[in-house]
Motif scaffolding. Structure first.
Motif, PDB file in Angstrom:
ATOM      1  N   SER A 425       0.702  -1.234   0.050  1.00  0.00           N
ATOM      2  CA  SER A 425       0.099   0.094  -0.111  1.00  0.00           C
ATOM      3  C   SER A 425       0.873   1.470   0.126  1.00  0.00           C
ATOM      4  CB  SER A 425      -0.913  -0.061   1.295  1.00  0.00           C
ATOM      5  OG  SER A 425      -0.106  -0.005   2.430  1.00  0.00           O
ATOM      6  N   PRO A 426       2.101   1.253   0.753  1.00  0.00           N
ATOM      7  CA  PRO A 426       2.706   2.649   0.672  1.00  0.00           C
ATOM      8  C   PRO A 426       3.505   2.893  -0.730  1.00  0.00           C
ATOM      9  CG  PRO A 426       3.420   1.187   2.611  1.00  0.00           C
ATOM     10  CD  PRO A 426       2.909   0.334   1.379  1.00  0.00           C
ATOM     11  N   LEU A 427       3.804   1.871  -1.660  1.00  0.00           N
ATOM     12  CA  LEU A 427       4.632   1.793  -2.585  1.00  0.00           C
ATOM     13  C   LEU A 427       4.231   2.751  -3.629  1.00  0.00           C
ATOM     14  CD1 LEU A 427       7.298   0.724  -3.695  1.00  0.00           C
ATOM     15  CD2 LEU A 427       6.394  -1.001  -4.746  1.00  0.00           C
ATOM     16  N   ASN A 428       3.315   3.040  -4.221  1.00  0.00           N
ATOM     17  CA  ASN A 428       2.995   3.668  -5.256  1.00  0.00           C
ATOM     18  C   ASN A 428       3.265   5.274  -4.810  1.00  0.00           C
ATOM     19  OD1 ASN A 428       2.369   2.182  -7.450  1.00  0.00           O
ATOM     20  ND2 ASN A 428       0.763   1.306  -6.400  1.00  0.00           N
ATOM     21  N   ALA A 429       3.051   5.575  -3.624  1.00  0.00           N
ATOM     22  CA  ALA A 429       3.426   7.023  -3.063  1.00  0.00           C
ATOM     23  C   ALA A 429       4.877   7.532  -3.302  1.00  0.00           C
ATOM     24  CB  ALA A 429       2.969   7.073  -1.546  1.00  0.00           C
ATOM     25  N   ILE A 430       5.422   6.304  -3.194  1.00  0.00           N
ATOM     26  CA  ILE A 430       7.092   6.600  -3.188  1.00  0.00           C
ATOM     27  C   ILE A 430       7.603   6.700  -4.670  1.00  0.00           C
ATOM     28  CG2 ILE A 430       9.341   5.820  -2.393  1.00  0.00           C
ATOM     29  CD1 ILE A 430       7.687   4.516   0.097  1.00  0.00           C
ATOM     30  N   TRP A 431       7.325   5.535  -5.391  1.00  0.00           N
ATOM     31  CA  TRP A 431       7.618   5.226  -6.821  1.00  0.00           C
ATOM     32  C   TRP A 431       7.085   6.501  -7.727  1.00  0.00           C
ATOM     33  CZ3 TRP A 431       7.034  -0.416  -8.130  1.00  0.00           C
ATOM     34  CH2 TRP A 431       7.805  -1.182  -7.676  1.00  0.00           C
TER      35      TRP A 431
END
Length: 551
Positions: A425-431
């Motif tokens: 769940s957090p990944l697309n905010a970072i990429w």
């Protein structure tokens, strides 16, 4: 996942009051607002492909592949048995099955080959559906899709690559692209010392005069290179003329392994099936895309399109988390009632459903904006994809957590999909640009492209008069944007712009119960700081009824 019903009669007790297995369902047909969004923004032509994909990714087999690909992540093999350098990531067979399925359903090229409006809606929708089964393989698929605009900018270099990409099938073997049935492409931009500040990169590009005007050799490193088994990578390096964009093949024109050394695979929190790596260029052969010094300008088109994929991936994670929560609470009883019939739980599910429906209308509208026919449309796409990426990815982790809590203790157990969804769940905010990068990018777009704000105002203007809370929020927002917000206000501006846009889209396209609850809680003052806080006026029954197909 048992193929046949397991025994429920054990020696000490009978197993009952548990939901059935979540498998063997069409993930497109059981999602009302998603279907509506696809038909509204793309048209009926996309319905058939989405039904076919929804049936495939909701099958027992594909859901099992997703589990296996994450339970058995890729492993790096640097040398072969004789000590020769090979730099290969080895994958579980489930990964290859998932990649083949994704390319069979054209997720990587539907936007470019559909030949009609709504192709990018097709990409976003199919990526969202597939993510519900497995998120990691969507990284190389999304980068392959997003590489097309950058490749088209240099047809003399990229023509043969596009021939293999468009219409291509999954072909994992390492060999020259002329011998392959299809290709995938990756991206390698960031370095240790710079991160998002790519102008701090130190990788150098040196002309290979004897190989033609666009041939170079690269020396340096990349801190993040996802999908290192791709057939080629778009990368940035400094040439004499400045920061430039290059296409780096894994196999050189001479038929040799290129000097791309995979130093290690990242041990990530989630996204386990996808090999993210650190690489070094040791005189790696590369070909220039665009002109020297224009690297950011060339590759920004790829980044623009990968951001659309982060929205699609977020929708997929949200949908599977919500579907699992609804399935759990509809199949379990406590205190003489099914959980979904308990008023407090029903309010939580309703609030989660409102959040998801708001995400879908925004994501689908952003995707349609990628089929522009004028400068105003292109400006809206640049602004809205940043708004969507910023806000939806920020909301995702807490959304998934709340869905996990609906399960009780079993939701925290690795045998369920909830921990994997939570890690994703957090990944697309970072990429593709973390929160501050995206928020500041929104401010730059507003400052440099007046057409973007003009298009945004026109979009929300179509909903004027439909809801007083929306009108009030829009008026306050316009007042705050009258002077360009300072950098410290970037997140506030991004959040308010995204919320007002969601509200405007909902009042036009969603059932009144959903739109009213959103405007009351997200734009008005009747919501809380956690999910499940709805005003008494909310039509919870009508909102939850929209989720009945998945129960």
């Amino acid at each position: 996942m048992p193929r046949y019903a397991p025994s429920t009669q054990l020696e000490t007790h009978e197993v009952f009051n548990q939901p059935a297995e979540f498998a063997g369902r069409n993930l497109y047909e059981t999602d009302a607002c998603f279907r509506e969004g696809v038909r509204r923004e793309a048209g009926e032509w996309l319905d058939g492909p989405m039904r076919a994909l929804g049936a495939a990714v909701g099958s027992e087999q594909v859901l099992e592949w997703g589990e296996q690909a994450n339970r058995f992540p890729p492993e790096l093999t640097v040398f072969d048995r004789y000590g020769r350098r090979i730099d290969e990531a080895r994958f579980h067979p489930a990964y290859h099955s998932l990649m083949a399925l994704a390319m069979e359903h054209r997720i990587h090229d539907i936007a470019w080959t559909a030949g009609r409006a709504g192709g990018h809606v097709g990409h976003l929708a199919s990526l969202a559906l597939f993510t519900q089964a497995e998120a990691g393989v969507m990284c190389p698929i999304n980068m392959t899709y997003a590489a097309v605009p950058a490749l088209r900018a240099q047809p003399d270099v990229a023509g043969s690559w596009l021939d293999r990409l468009l219409g291509g099938r999954y072909d994992a073997a390492l060999r020259p692209i002329a011998e392959k049935a299809g290709i995938t492409l990756g991206m390698a931009m960031t370095e240790k010392q710079g991160g998002s500040d790519v102008r701090a990169n130190t990788t150098r590009a040196h002309r290979l005069e004897a190989r033609g005007s666009r041939a170079y050799r690269l020396v340096g490193h990349k801190w993040f290179c996802s999908a290192p088994m791709s057939d080629g990578f778009l990368t940035l390096a400094y040439a004499d003329g400045g920061l430039s964009c290059f296409l780096v093949p894994r196999i050189t024109p001479d038929g040799e392994r290129n000097g791309v050394h995979v130093m290690r695979l990242k041990d990530k929190l989630g996204n386990k099936s996808n090999a993210s790596s650190e690489i070094e260029y040791h005189d790696a052969y590369a070909e220039l895309l665009g002109e020297e010094g224009q690297g950011v300008k060339v590759i920004i088109d790829m980044v623009h399109h990968t951001r659309l994929g982060t929205i699609g991936g977020t929708l997929g994670i949200m949908r599977m988390a919500l579907a699992q929560a609804v399935h759990q609470v509809a199949g379990r009883r406590a205190f003489q009632k099914t959980l979904i019939d308990q008023p407090a739980m029903r309010a939580v599910i309703a609030d989660l459903a409102v959040e998801y429906e708001a995400a879908v209308v925004l994501g689908m509208r952003v995707a349609r904006a990628f089929d522009p026919d004028d400068e105003l449309g292109r400006a809206f796409a640049r602004l809205s994809v940043a708004l969507g990426k910023y806000w939806l990815t920020k909301r995702n982790p807490n959304f998934v957590y709340e869905c996990m809590e609906c399960h009780g203790g079993v939701g925290y157990v690795e045998e369920t999909p909830m921990p994997r969804l939570f890690r994703e769940s957090p990944l697309n905010a970072i990429w593709e640009g973390s929160g501050n990068v995206i928020a500041l990018d929104i401010l730059r777009t507003l400052a440099r492209e007046p057409a973007a704000l003009e298009a945004y105002v026109a979009e929300i203007g179509e909903s004027r008069g439909a809801d007083r809370r929306l009108d009030a929020a829009a008026d306050a927002l316009m007042d705050s944007l009258a002077r360009l917000p300072a950098e410290a206000e970037a997140r506030y501006a991004a959040e308010r712009m995204a919320l007002v846009l969601q509200g405007a889209l909902l009042v036009r396209n969603a059932p009144p119960a959903v739109a009213d609850a959103f405007c009351a809680t997200r734009l008005g003052d009747e919501g809380g700081r956690s999910f499940g806080v709805l005003p008494r006026s909310a039509d919870v029954e009508a909102i939850v009824a929209r989720q009945s197909e998945v129960a």
